[in-house]
Design a protein around this motif. Structure first.
Motif, PDB file in Angstrom:
ATOM      1  N   PHE A   1       0.810  -1.215   0.000  1.00 44.60           N
ATOM      2  CA  PHE A   1       0.000   0.000   0.000  1.00 44.60           C
ATOM      3  C   PHE A   1       0.846   1.269   0.000  1.00 44.60           C
ATOM      4  CE2 PHE A   1      -3.334  -2.970   0.794  1.00 44.60           C
ATOM      5  CZ  PHE A   1      -4.468  -2.369   0.252  1.00 44.60           C
ATOM      6  N   LEU A   2       2.135   1.150   0.332  1.00 40.83           N
ATOM      7  CA  LEU A   2       3.002   2.329   0.219  1.00 40.83           C
ATOM      8  C   LEU A   2       3.229   2.727  -1.236  1.00 40.83           C
ATOM      9  CD1 LEU A   2       5.689   2.010   3.045  1.00 40.83           C
ATOM     10  CD2 LEU A   2       4.165   3.943   2.629  1.00 40.83           C
ATOM     11  N   PHE A   3       2.977   1.807  -2.170  1.00 39.33           N
ATOM     12  CA  PHE A   3       3.022   2.192  -3.587  1.00 39.33           C
ATOM     13  C   PHE A   3       2.080   3.370  -3.839  1.00 39.33           C
ATOM     14  CE2 PHE A   3       4.485  -2.247  -4.962  1.00 39.33           C
ATOM     15  CZ  PHE A   3       5.736  -1.802  -5.368  1.00 39.33           C
ATOM     16  N   ASP A   4       0.934   3.380  -3.131  1.00 42.51           N
ATOM     17  CA  ASP A   4      -0.049   4.457  -3.302  1.00 42.51           C
ATOM     18  C   ASP A   4       0.482   5.803  -2.818  1.00 42.51           C
ATOM     19  OD1 ASP A   4      -1.689   2.482  -4.198  1.00 42.51           O
ATOM     20  OD2 ASP A   4      -3.153   2.594  -2.567  1.00 42.51           O
ATOM     21  N   ARG A   5       1.569   5.771  -2.054  1.00 45.46           N
ATOM     22  CA  ARG A   5       2.168   7.012  -1.544  1.00 45.46           C
ATOM     23  C   ARG A   5       3.515   7.292  -2.221  1.00 45.46           C
ATOM     24  NH1 ARG A   5      -2.300   7.174  -0.351  1.00 45.46           N
ATOM     25  NH2 ARG A   5      -3.298   7.330   1.698  1.00 45.46           N
ATOM     26  N   ASP A   6       3.726   6.662  -3.376  1.00 45.85           N
ATOM     27  CA  ASP A   6       4.969   6.849  -4.154  1.00 45.85           C
ATOM     28  C   ASP A   6       6.211   6.455  -3.363  1.00 45.85           C
ATOM     29  OD1 ASP A   6       3.646   7.787  -6.446  1.00 45.85           O
ATOM     30  OD2 ASP A   6       3.566   9.824  -5.638  1.00 45.85           O
ATOM     31  N   VAL A   7       6.101   5.363  -2.625  1.00 46.45           N
ATOM     32  CA  VAL A   7       7.219   4.860  -1.825  1.00 46.45           C
ATOM     33  C   VAL A   7       7.555   3.443  -2.279  1.00 46.45           C
ATOM     34  CG1 VAL A   7       7.986   4.235   0.501  1.00 46.45           C
ATOM     35  CG2 VAL A   7       6.559   6.267   0.165  1.00 46.45           C
ATOM     36  N   LEU A   8       8.847   3.177  -2.432  1.00 49.67           N
ATOM     37  CA  LEU A   8       9.317   1.840  -2.793  1.00 49.67           C
ATOM     38  C   LEU A   8       9.796   1.141  -1.525  1.00 49.67           C
ATOM     39  CD1 LEU A   8       9.937  -0.131  -5.142  1.00 49.67           C
ATOM     40  CD2 LEU A   8      12.230   0.855  -5.220  1.00 49.67           C
ATOM     41  N   THR A   9       9.207  -0.009  -1.238  1.00 42.47           N
ATOM     42  CA  THR A   9       9.513  -0.731   0.001  1.00 42.47           C
ATOM     43  C   THR A   9      10.120  -2.087  -0.304  1.00 42.47           C
ATOM     44  OG1 THR A   9       7.609   0.331   1.052  1.00 42.47           O
ATOM     45  CG2 THR A   9       8.531  -1.586   2.168  1.00 42.47           C
TER      46      THR A   9
ATOM     47  N   ARG B   1       2.685 -10.930  -6.007  1.00 45.13           N
ATOM     48  CA  ARG B   1       1.907  -9.722  -6.315  1.00 45.13           C
ATOM     49  C   ARG B   1       2.782  -8.611  -6.883  1.00 45.13           C
ATOM     50  NH1 ARG B   1       0.968  -9.588  -0.696  1.00 45.13           N
ATOM     51  NH2 ARG B   1       0.010  -7.541  -0.670  1.00 45.13           N
ATOM     52  N   GLY B   2       4.054  -8.903  -7.131  1.00 53.44           N
ATOM     53  CA  GLY B   2       4.935  -7.905  -7.728  1.00 53.44           C
ATOM     54  C   GLY B   2       5.493  -6.897  -6.749  1.00 53.44           C
ATOM     55  N   ILE B   3       5.493  -7.242  -5.461  1.00 50.56           N
ATOM     56  CA  ILE B   3       6.031  -6.345  -4.432  1.00 50.56           C
ATOM     57  C   ILE B   3       7.467  -6.767  -4.126  1.00 50.56           C
ATOM     58  CG2 ILE B   3       5.779  -5.590  -2.025  1.00 50.56           C
ATOM     59  CD1 ILE B   3       2.755  -6.203  -2.336  1.00 50.56           C
ATOM     60  N   PRO B   4       8.424  -5.851  -4.152  1.00 51.18           N
ATOM     61  CA  PRO B   4       9.816  -6.220  -3.848  1.00 51.18           C
ATOM     62  C   PRO B   4       9.910  -6.868  -2.468  1.00 51.18           C
ATOM     63  CG  PRO B   4       9.696  -3.979  -4.702  1.00 51.18           C
ATOM     64  CD  PRO B   4       8.285  -4.419  -4.450  1.00 51.18           C
TER      65      PRO B   4
END
Length: 247
Positions: free
Chosen positions: A70-78, A97-100
């Motif tokens: 959900f940090l993708f929605d805030r332009d953050v790479l986690t 799900r394509g999350i690093p």
């Protein structure tokens, strides 16, 4: 996978929907959604400024990576990190799900990242004993955090008063003070019923040099903070670089 949804469904982070598993965004510490929790963190510490000041995050003990997703929605790479535990490798759900993400454990060796690369390190009930063995594990986070970065901790010692939690909190107070991390805020998220403590890493070496006791000691000059592959953890403190080329 479906068994995991049965066991952890009450925490609202994985559900079975027909033939599919869905990820509503809940978690052990944010049953009412990761976005509320993410916004709560910025509300209590505006300087975090998701997507502006804070853009690269390490999430330790990420579960299925609701926080990072959900940090993708805030332009953050986690980068989401978790070990294989009694629920198997939950982190696999992040990768699918394509999350690093990386399956790893904080134990005896450095994490495979160079020094000072993360704006924030986050731990929501990640069950890492930061306070033991001279603080080796927390000192590893210190290596990874950039100067001025934040450690966001929402584990039970922050807000519960059980004897074990109180003991860990007291140990963390001593340890974070000894490594010059400033506790900038402790707040309770009333919606999710959890507390969040946020620590700030210094931007200079002034505090390190003024400590009355050199514990933990400063790492030797030969200790490269960017060395990351198969390097044993040491209970020592990496100084903030002063050269302009490094900053």
């Amino acid at each position: 996978h479906t068994k995991l949804a049965e066991v952890k469904g009450h925490q609202n982070w994985v559900k079975v929907s027909g033939e599919y598993l869905t990820f509503p965004g809940g978690g052990t510490q944010f049953k009412h959604g990761a976005l509320h929790y993410i916004d709560f963190i910025q509300q209590i510490m505006p300087d975090i400024a998701w997507g502006k000041r804070s853009r690269v995050v390490l999430d330790v003990g990420c579960g299925v990576a609701s926080f990072g997703g959900f940090l993708f929605d805030r332009d953050v790479l986690t980068m989401s990190l978790a070990p294989k535990d009694e629920h198997e490798a939950q982190v696999q759900f992040a990768l699918e799900r394509g999350i690093p993400a990386i399956s790893a454990v904080m134990g005896t060796k450095r994490l495979p990242f160079p020094g000072r690369v993360f704006d924030i390190v986050h731990c929501a009930r990640c069950r890492v004993p930061w306070h033991i063995e001279g603080g080796k594990l927390l000192l590893e986070l210190n290596r990874l955090l950039r100067p001025g970065g934040y450690f966001v901790w929402s584990a039970t010692p922050v807000y519960q008063k059980l004897p074990e939690d109180v003991g860990i909190w007291e140990e963390m107070k001593k340890l974070t003070k000894s490594i010059c991390w400033e506790l900038v805020t402790v707040n309770k998220d009333k919606v999710n019923g959890v507390g969040v403590a946020i620590y700030h890493k210094p931007t200079t070496n002034e505090c390190y040099e003024q400590r009355s006791a050199n514990q933990p000691p400063v790492c030797s000059e030969s200790d490269d903070p960017n060395a990351a592959w198969n390097v044993p953890l040491q209970a020592c403190l990496h100084k903030v670089p002063v050269g302009e080329s490094e900053r």
